[in-house]
Design an enzyme around this catalytic site. Sequence first.
Site, short mmCIF file in Angstrom:
data_model
loop_
_atom_site.label_atom_id
_atom_site.label_comp_id
_atom_site.label_asym_id
_atom_site.label_seq_id
_atom_site.Cartn_x
_atom_site.Cartn_y
_atom_site.Cartn_z
N CYS A 109 -2.94 68.56 71.17
CA CYS A 109 -2.63 69.93 71.59
C CYS A 109 -1.41 70.48 70.84
O CYS A 109 -1.41 71.63 70.42
CB CYS A 109 -2.29 70.00 73.09
SG CYS A 109 -3.31 69.03 74.17
N ASP A 110 -0.38 69.68 70.72
CA ASP A 110 0.92 70.22 70.32
C ASP A 110 1.42 69.75 68.95
O ASP A 110 2.43 70.26 68.46
CB ASP A 110 1.98 69.84 71.38
CG ASP A 110 1.65 70.44 72.73
OD1 ASP A 110 1.09 71.55 72.75
OD2 ASP A 110 1.94 69.81 73.76
N CYS A 134 0.44 65.19 74.53
CA CYS A 134 -0.81 65.49 73.85
C CYS A 134 -0.56 65.90 72.40
O CYS A 134 -0.26 67.07 72.13
CB CYS A 134 -1.56 66.59 74.61
SG CYS A 134 -3.15 66.98 73.87
#
Length: 307
Positions: free
Chosen positions: A135-136, A132
């Site tokens: 997300c990261d 992701c």
Amino acid sequence: MENVIIIGSGCAGYTAAIYTARANLKPLLLSGTQPGGQLTTTTEIENFPGYPDGIMGPDLMMKMQAQAEKFGTRIAWLGVESIVHRADGSFLLKAGAESFESQTVIVATGAAPRHLGLPGEQKLIGHGLTSCATCDGAFYRNVPVAVIGGGDSACEEADFLTRFASKVYLIHRRDQLRASKIMADRVLANPKIEPIWNSTVCEYLTDDSGEMRAMKLKNLLTGVEQECAVACVFVAIGHVPNSSFLGDLVDMDANGYLLQHPGRTATKTPGLFAAGDVADPYYRQAITAAGQGCAAALEAERFLSGH
Ligand code: NAP
């Protein structure tokens, strides 16, 4: 006989639980084999509305669980193995030695990111291996990273990561991207993205503290192996929806994603609704899953009041 059973404990499942519980339907939620869903495998979430300072994935899921329980949701930490639609319209669910009956079911079993199946992979998730970029990605500023895959997801992730990383290697097993032309063109025109064609990762290499430091790549045409230093590898080779246990109660697309009535969460079986990543190959965000969980709860409530 339950009014509603929710299968899955990710954003979609807990949101469906909050709504059906507040509607006095006394939902039973069967958590599935990964309680809390995909967000429990991420670190900080910065794009869930209401958390301007971010929130850790597991913390967000614990808050959702607490909110669902506060309104009377009962939770059983079980994974459903099979489900039968009976002649009277109700459902029979089997989970290990236990069985449950319900008038309606909301399937919110999510999807699992596909991985390469290399040794040590599971231990590396969260330590330089993720699926992701949204997300990261922001954790990897001014360092080289890699994306594996050649589809729209891989291209989207690679493009997004160029905001942070010093360089983005795009590792693809062929010499042509599967992605739509517009995405492919954008990626190929981006000077920060370096495609590595006809190649696959054959090993992840870690430093002394177990963090990703490099990949060993193999050229599939020549067989030549080389090391490529990266701080993080983003795997974007597709997702596998957790839908196989539903058999022919539902229609699915070629990849196993559940098909619903257009613009609705209802499936082809009356009383069976679907929400979140198990039915969403497109958005796959925590907030869209939560929205679909809400929609499924409202549809289940209306279905029950119509009977
Ligand atoms: P996808 O289209 O199925 O692409 C998966 C990619 O991973 C392919 O390039 C495939 O290679 C590669 N791959 C699969 N298994 C592999 C393995 N074991 N080793 C190495 N490479 C492997 O999946 P996706 O990119 O997640 O997209 C899914 C759907 O969502 C698509 O319909 C896509 O158009 C859509 N989507 C749309 C957008 C958008 O429009 N903005 C964004 C994301 C996704 P091959 O090409 O060789 O098969």
